[in-house]
Design an enzyme around this catalytic site. Sequence first.
Site, PDB file in Angstrom:
ATOM      1  N   LYS A  19     -88.812 -21.310  24.875  1.00 30.78           N
ATOM      2  CA  LYS A  19     -88.122 -22.604  24.849  1.00 30.78           C
ATOM      3  C   LYS A  19     -87.841 -23.117  26.264  1.00 30.78           C
ATOM      4  O   LYS A  19     -87.484 -22.352  27.145  1.00 30.78           O
ATOM      5  CB  LYS A  19     -86.829 -22.480  24.039  1.00 30.78           C
ATOM      6  N   ASP A  38     -85.496 -11.170  21.743  1.00 29.54           N
ATOM      7  CA  ASP A  38     -86.907 -11.439  21.412  1.00 29.54           C
ATOM      8  C   ASP A  38     -87.845 -10.711  22.376  1.00 29.54           C
ATOM      9  O   ASP A  38     -88.945 -10.276  21.990  1.00 29.54           O
ATOM     10  CB  ASP A  38     -87.214 -12.945  21.489  1.00 29.54           C
ATOM     11  N   SER A  53     -82.865 -12.869  25.874  1.00 29.08           N
ATOM     12  CA  SER A  53     -83.009 -12.758  24.420  1.00 29.08           C
ATOM     13  C   SER A  53     -83.558 -11.400  23.994  1.00 29.08           C
ATOM     14  O   SER A  53     -84.434 -10.833  24.653  1.00 29.08           O
ATOM     15  CB  SER A  53     -83.951 -13.849  23.925  1.00 29.08           C
ATOM     16  N   VAL A 108     -86.449 -14.454  16.108  1.00 32.69           N
ATOM     17  CA  VAL A 108     -87.780 -13.900  16.385  1.00 32.69           C
ATOM     18  C   VAL A 108     -87.715 -12.371  16.397  1.00 32.69           C
ATOM     19  O   VAL A 108     -88.562 -11.698  15.801  1.00 32.69           O
ATOM     20  CB  VAL A 108     -88.334 -14.451  17.719  1.00 32.69           C
ATOM     21  N   GLU A 162     -89.783 -17.152  10.601  1.00 39.21           N
ATOM     22  CA  GLU A 162     -88.369 -16.805  10.804  1.00 39.21           C
ATOM     23  C   GLU A 162     -87.488 -17.837  10.096  1.00 39.21           C
ATOM     24  O   GLU A 162     -87.956 -18.908   9.708  1.00 39.21           O
ATOM     25  CB  GLU A 162     -88.058 -16.775  12.297  1.00 39.21           C
ATOM     26  N   LYS A 185     -76.546 -15.440  12.622  1.00 37.54           N
ATOM     27  CA  LYS A 185     -77.817 -15.449  13.358  1.00 37.54           C
ATOM     28  C   LYS A 185     -78.139 -13.987  13.668  1.00 37.54           C
ATOM     29  O   LYS A 185     -77.441 -13.355  14.455  1.00 37.54           O
ATOM     30  CB  LYS A 185     -77.650 -16.277  14.631  1.00 37.54           C
ATOM     31  N   ASP A 222     -77.974 -12.994  30.371  1.00 34.73           N
ATOM     32  CA  ASP A 222     -78.370 -13.449  29.045  1.00 34.73           C
ATOM     33  C   ASP A 222     -79.895 -13.508  28.911  1.00 34.73           C
ATOM     34  O   ASP A 222     -80.551 -14.431  29.391  1.00 34.73           O
ATOM     35  CB  ASP A 222     -77.760 -14.833  28.742  1.00 34.73           C
TER      36      ASP A 222
HETATM   37  N1  PSU Z   1     -87.824 -21.616  18.187  1.00 32.14           N
HETATM   38  C1  PSU Z   1     -87.424 -22.879  17.882  1.00 32.14           C
HETATM   39  N2  PSU Z   1     -86.110 -23.056  17.551  1.00 32.14           N
HETATM   40  C2  PSU Z   1     -85.218 -22.004  17.480  1.00 32.14           C
HETATM   41  C3  PSU Z   1     -85.648 -20.674  17.766  1.00 32.14           C
HETATM   42  C4  PSU Z   1     -86.960 -20.548  18.124  1.00 32.14           C
HETATM   43  O1  PSU Z   1     -88.225 -23.814  17.925  1.00 32.14           O
HETATM   44  O2  PSU Z   1     -84.045 -22.210  17.130  1.00 32.14           O
HETATM   45  C5  PSU Z   1     -84.684 -19.496  17.640  1.00 32.14           C
HETATM   46  C6  PSU Z   1     -85.484 -18.222  17.360  1.00 32.14           C
HETATM   47  O3  PSU Z   1     -84.971 -17.648  16.183  1.00 32.14           O
HETATM   48  C7  PSU Z   1     -85.232 -17.335  18.542  1.00 32.14           C
HETATM   49  C8  PSU Z   1     -83.841 -17.735  18.901  1.00 32.14           C
HETATM   50  O4  PSU Z   1     -85.361 -15.970  18.252  1.00 32.14           O
HETATM   51  O5  PSU Z   1     -83.903 -19.162  18.776  1.00 32.14           O
HETATM   52  C9  PSU Z   1     -83.464 -17.239  20.281  1.00 32.14           C
HETATM   53  O6  PSU Z   1     -82.083 -17.169  20.387  1.00 32.14           O
HETATM   54  P1  PSU Z   1     -81.405 -16.431  21.648  1.00 32.14           P
HETATM   55  O7  PSU Z   1     -81.802 -17.264  22.828  1.00 32.14           O
HETATM   56  O8  PSU Z   1     -79.929 -16.471  21.363  1.00 32.14           O
HETATM   57  O9  PSU Z   1     -81.957 -15.039  21.673  1.00 32.14           O
HETATM   58 MN    MN Z   2     -78.644 -14.401  24.384  1.00 30.60          MN
END
Ligand code: PSU
Ligand code: MN
Length: 309
Positions: free
Chosen positions: A157, A140, A138, A104, A18, A84, A136
């Site tokens: 994470k 993903d 993701s 992702v 990614e 993003k 909230d």
């Molecule tokens: N893994 C990491 N660092 C990141 C991400 C993943 O080590 O920055 C990113 C990925 O692209 C993942 C995104 O899809 O963070 C998730 O963002 P959100 O929580 O807004 O869906």
């Molecule tokens: Mn989100």
Amino acid sequence: MPVTRLKEQRRRPSVALESTIYAFGLPYPSNVELGWKLARTIAATGAEAKTFAVIDGDLKVGLSDDELDRISRAQEPGADTVLKLNASDLGPAMALGMTGATTVSATMALAAGAKVRVFATGGIGGVHRGANETFDESQDLTALARYPVAVVSAGAKAILDLALTLERLETLGVPVIGYRTRETGFPAFYTRSSGLPLALSVDDVPTLARVLRAHWRIHPSVGVLIANPIPEEFALDPAVIEAGIGLALAEAREKGVRGKALTPFLLKRLDQLTDGRSVEANVALIENNARLAGDLAVALAELDPEDKT
Ligand code: PSU
Ligand code: MN
């Protein structure tokens, strides 16, 4: 040696990467350096890295050095706008000539379209802490339920609610397979163990490849989360990282940081609060995942030599 020549002629298996980790996950220049390193790490396994992004409306499968640099400078002062992109943002971004890094979810959608079965990242997005109020979660997670790609990660994470994230993955029917997690259970990104149990742990790559093949025979359109704990020598002190996450979350709440901005904000604050140690750990775990993903892509290709993916 004709056998070697034959092998060389065969297309190398691919590993998807990614681009949001470069644009919004890591500071410059550690991000661009990681990009170069991942290409070498994956090549050493016999596979080929393919980083996805949208640049000026064009879908990129594999980035040039200049393109990687442009994406990696997204947060530098005066940089051109880099969005993003979640899976749902891809069509509009391409039609409108925009530039964006793939998360992702977006990378899974594109990898599935390109018939790339294995994808390496750091940690997936999941259910945020306090999601019972913010909703909230993701994209993903839904992408894992929708695209037949194995995502090699260090779990989700640690800024997230990991227990709720596992619950949601179960609801969505996404298998979570630990790689050598018999002792650790589900990993916690910067640390090896979240304390949450994981029913499935596989100890070697050929077995992992067989598990994926069997899964896709039954569920040809569903993804898999592979949870690969950070190597011991790079793991952070759980108390230090949890304290940092607590502070960063409180600040985000105070400042009203929400939506797509939340994850990048938290990662950046953790970098500052840990004197760069969170970034070092993040880089190390992504590299560890890239190595496993490369080995896995090669093992899958060996299982199905006729499959041209
Ligand atoms: N893994 C990491 N660092 C990141 C991400 C993943 O080590 O920055 C990113 C990925 O692209 C993942 C995104 O899809 O963070 C998730 O963002 P959100 O929580 O807004 O869906
Ligand atoms: Mn989100």
